[in-house]
Design a protein around this motif. Structure first.
Motif, PDB file in Angstrom:
ATOM      1  N   UNK A 230       8.784  -8.761  -4.432  1.00  0.00           N
ATOM      2  CA  UNK A 230       7.888 -10.487  -4.234  1.00  0.00           C
ATOM      3  C   UNK A 230       6.661 -10.917  -4.156  1.00  0.00           C
ATOM      4  N   UNK A 231       6.668  -9.655  -2.861  1.00  0.00           N
ATOM      5  CA  UNK A 231       5.301  -9.605  -2.196  1.00  0.00           C
ATOM      6  C   UNK A 231       4.497  -8.330  -2.693  1.00  0.00           C
ATOM      7  N   UNK A 232       4.581  -7.968  -2.286  1.00  0.00           N
ATOM      8  CA  UNK A 232       2.982  -6.586  -2.128  1.00  0.00           C
ATOM      9  C   UNK A 232       2.682  -5.968  -3.306  1.00  0.00           C
ATOM     10  N   UNK A 233       3.458  -6.355  -4.649  1.00  0.00           N
ATOM     11  CA  UNK A 233       3.352  -5.794  -6.090  1.00  0.00           C
ATOM     12  C   UNK A 233       2.670  -6.477  -6.623  1.00  0.00           C
ATOM     13  N   UNK A 234       3.168  -8.463  -6.449  1.00  0.00           N
ATOM     14  CA  UNK A 234       2.300  -8.841  -6.589  1.00  0.00           C
ATOM     15  C   UNK A 234       0.765  -9.625  -6.629  1.00  0.00           C
ATOM     16  N   UNK A 235       1.197  -9.320  -5.152  1.00  0.00           N
ATOM     17  CA  UNK A 235      -0.420  -9.562  -4.322  1.00  0.00           C
ATOM     18  C   UNK A 235      -1.412  -8.324  -4.672  1.00  0.00           C
ATOM     19  N   UNK A 236      -0.816  -7.229  -5.376  1.00  0.00           N
ATOM     20  CA  UNK A 236      -1.808  -6.042  -5.125  1.00  0.00           C
ATOM     21  C   UNK A 236      -1.921  -6.405  -7.083  1.00  0.00           C
ATOM     22  N   UNK A 237      -1.665  -6.950  -7.299  1.00  0.00           N
ATOM     23  CA  UNK A 237      -1.674  -7.001  -8.795  1.00  0.00           C
ATOM     24  C   UNK A 237      -3.476  -7.805  -8.979  1.00  0.00           C
ATOM     25  N   UNK A 238      -3.356  -8.750  -7.830  1.00  0.00           N
ATOM     26  CA  UNK A 238      -4.617  -9.986  -7.831  1.00  0.00           C
ATOM     27  C   UNK A 238      -6.210  -9.453  -8.765  1.00  0.00           C
ATOM     28  N   UNK A 239      -6.378 -10.213  -9.867  1.00  0.00           N
ATOM     29  CA  UNK A 239      -7.709 -10.325 -10.405  1.00  0.00           C
ATOM     30  C   UNK A 239      -6.898  -8.508 -11.263  1.00  0.00           C
ATOM     31  N   UNK A 240      -6.116  -7.969 -10.970  1.00  0.00           N
ATOM     32  CA  UNK A 240      -5.754  -6.387 -11.461  1.00  0.00           C
ATOM     33  C   UNK A 240      -6.244  -6.433 -12.492  1.00  0.00           C
ATOM     34  N   UNK A 241      -6.711  -7.333 -13.553  1.00  0.00           N
ATOM     35  CA  UNK A 241      -8.237  -7.396 -15.137  1.00  0.00           C
ATOM     36  C   UNK A 241      -9.262  -7.095 -15.038  1.00  0.00           C
ATOM     37  N   UNK A 242     -10.372  -7.303 -13.242  1.00  0.00           N
ATOM     38  CA  UNK A 242     -11.463  -7.299 -12.453  1.00  0.00           C
ATOM     39  C   UNK A 242     -11.589  -6.265 -12.096  1.00  0.00           C
ATOM     40  N   UNK A 243     -10.654  -5.518 -11.761  1.00  0.00           N
ATOM     41  CA  UNK A 243     -10.094  -4.146 -10.626  1.00  0.00           C
ATOM     42  C   UNK A 243      -9.461  -3.110 -11.178  1.00  0.00           C
ATOM     43  N   UNK A 244      -8.269  -3.443 -13.045  1.00  0.00           N
ATOM     44  CA  UNK A 244      -8.652  -1.764 -13.235  1.00  0.00           C
ATOM     45  C   UNK A 244      -7.052  -1.528 -12.594  1.00  0.00           C
ATOM     46  N   UNK A 245      -6.333  -0.399 -12.539  1.00  0.00           N
ATOM     47  CA  UNK A 245      -5.412  -0.307 -12.539  1.00  0.00           C
ATOM     48  C   UNK A 245      -5.220   0.579 -10.521  1.00  0.00           C
ATOM     49  N   UNK A 246      -5.888  -0.340  -9.905  1.00  0.00           N
ATOM     50  CA  UNK A 246      -5.686   0.270  -8.293  1.00  0.00           C
ATOM     51  C   UNK A 246      -4.872   0.486  -7.889  1.00  0.00           C
ATOM     52  N   UNK A 247      -3.811  -0.838  -8.523  1.00  0.00           N
ATOM     53  CA  UNK A 247      -2.457  -1.545  -7.508  1.00  0.00           C
ATOM     54  C   UNK A 247      -1.782  -0.209  -7.534  1.00  0.00           C
ATOM     55  N   UNK A 248      -1.853  -0.029  -8.851  1.00  0.00           N
ATOM     56  CA  UNK A 248      -0.587   1.405  -9.752  1.00  0.00           C
ATOM     57  C   UNK A 248      -1.415   2.369  -8.975  1.00  0.00           C
ATOM     58  N   UNK A 249      -1.882   2.858  -9.362  1.00  0.00           N
ATOM     59  CA  UNK A 249      -2.617   4.137  -8.621  1.00  0.00           C
ATOM     60  C   UNK A 249      -1.998   3.827  -7.209  1.00  0.00           C
ATOM     61  N   UNK A 250      -2.092   3.424  -6.493  1.00  0.00           N
ATOM     62  CA  UNK A 250      -2.076   2.833  -4.995  1.00  0.00           C
ATOM     63  C   UNK A 250      -0.526   3.048  -4.842  1.00  0.00           C
ATOM     64  N   UNK A 251       0.712   2.884  -5.753  1.00  0.00           N
ATOM     65  CA  UNK A 251       1.466   2.600  -5.992  1.00  0.00           C
ATOM     66  C   UNK A 251       2.085   4.264  -5.834  1.00  0.00           C
ATOM     67  N   UNK A 252       1.583   4.383  -6.374  1.00  0.00           N
ATOM     68  CA  UNK A 252       1.944   5.676  -7.087  1.00  0.00           C
ATOM     69  C   UNK A 252       1.358   7.459  -6.455  1.00  0.00           C
ATOM     70  N   UNK A 253       1.116   6.717  -5.467  1.00  0.00           N
ATOM     71  CA  UNK A 253       0.376   7.732  -4.864  1.00  0.00           C
ATOM     72  C   UNK A 253       1.173   7.164  -3.383  1.00  0.00           C
ATOM     73  N   UNK A 254       1.693   6.165  -2.881  1.00  0.00           N
ATOM     74  CA  UNK A 254       2.000   6.436  -1.677  1.00  0.00           C
ATOM     75  C   UNK A 254       3.573   6.339  -2.419  1.00  0.00           C
ATOM     76  N   UNK A 255       4.358   6.452  -2.995  1.00  0.00           N
ATOM     77  CA  UNK A 255       5.919   7.007  -3.665  1.00  0.00           C
ATOM     78  C   UNK A 255       5.860   8.904  -3.641  1.00  0.00           C
ATOM     79  N   UNK A 256       4.153   9.072  -4.035  1.00  0.00           N
ATOM     80  CA  UNK A 256       4.303   9.978  -3.830  1.00  0.00           C
ATOM     81  C   UNK A 256       4.533  11.075  -2.697  1.00  0.00           C
TER      82      UNK A 256
END
Length: 266
Positions: A230-256
């Motif tokens: 509801x919160x973290x993923x949508x907020x982390x994807x703000x302006x993802x078209x400008x900043x690439x895959x930073x949020x996705x990479x962060x999520x993968x790193x956090x899970x690992x």
């Protein structure tokens, strides 16, 4: 050591790390969007991994002797999400500094209730399941065969890791919005104060009523997953078209990172 005391100390640790993250406001006035997306993604990965490895999997193991081992996991998980959904609708708050207040606030009230208080209310509400989760983990030590103090401590470490960027994500936007550094820090650290309280409640519940442990663990997992989606993923994807895959990479790193902590050390 008494599990309730350990849960309380764990809550103090997570609260302290939240305060450390909020203290970044004394050094920075803003966070680069790409860095913020990476931090929020990292927090999402931590919480998702903790929900599975530290909460849902133990809940399933506790239920495996019952006729319907999946039932406590599914029911508890669903009620955890439902609890956050109801609180999200009923309690006045804002999710971000720029948002309009939510939760049935009148136009008159919008002029009298400070956005900063409403923002902290939202973060505080979402910290409740985090405190419950490691409180339940500590409370189950000694009553559940597979529950260990090391596992509960690993859960505290994981939640503390994701609380650091969360504290910064509250205080720094408040500073950018015009608040003083001290006031922004105080609001940011206040968002973590509920975790020691929730942890003690979870430990007391788990240590006194063993039969509901699978439901309690799953409840905490459901609430945490609700917050992430509801919160973290949508907020982390703000302006993802400008900043690439930073949020996705962060999520993968956090899970690992959380998976490594839980399996290798727990």
């Amino acid at each position: 050591m008494n599990p309730i005391l350990m849960a309380f100390l764990g809550g103090l640790v997570t609260w302290g790390v939240t305060a450390a993250g909020a203290a970044m406001v004394f050094f920075f006035k803003e966070i680069k969007p790409k860095v913020l997306n990476l931090m929020l993604g990292f927090a999402s990965g931590i919480m998702l991994a903790a929900s599975f490895w530290s909460l849902l999997l133990p809940a399933l193991e506790l239920s495996e002797d019952s006729p319907l081992p999946w039932l406590p996991v599914v029911v508890g998980f669903g009620f955890g999400g439902l609890f956050l959904f109801g609180a999200d609708k009923l309690i006045p708050h804002v999710h971000h500094v720029e948002d309009e207040p939510r939760g049935g606030i009148s136009k008159v009230s919008r002029n009298s209730i400070r956005r900063s208080v409403l923002l902290v209310t939202a973060i505080t509400l979402h910290n409740i399941p985090e405190g419950l989760s490691f409180g339940i983990a500590f409370g189950s030590v000694g009553t559940v065969e597979k529950a260990t103090t090391a596992g509960a401590i690993i859960l505290v470490v994981g939640i503390a890791l994701q609380n650091f960027p969360e504290g910064a994500a509250v205080s720094i936007p408040l500073r950018r919005d015009g608040h003083s550094r001290l006031k922004s820090f105080m609001y940011g650290q206040a968002s973590g104060i509920v975790e020691p309280i929730a942890a003690v409640f979870g430990a007391m519940l788990a240590s006194s009523v063993r039969s509901i442990l699978p439901y309690a663990l799953s409840f905490a997992a459901g609430a945490m997953v609700f917050v992430v989606v509801e919160e973290l993923i949508p907020e982390s994807q703000n302006d993802s078209h400008l900043y690439g895959h930073a949020a996705t990479i962060g999520t993968m790193l956090g899970f690992m990172v959380m998976t490594t902590l839980d399996i290798a050390l727990g």
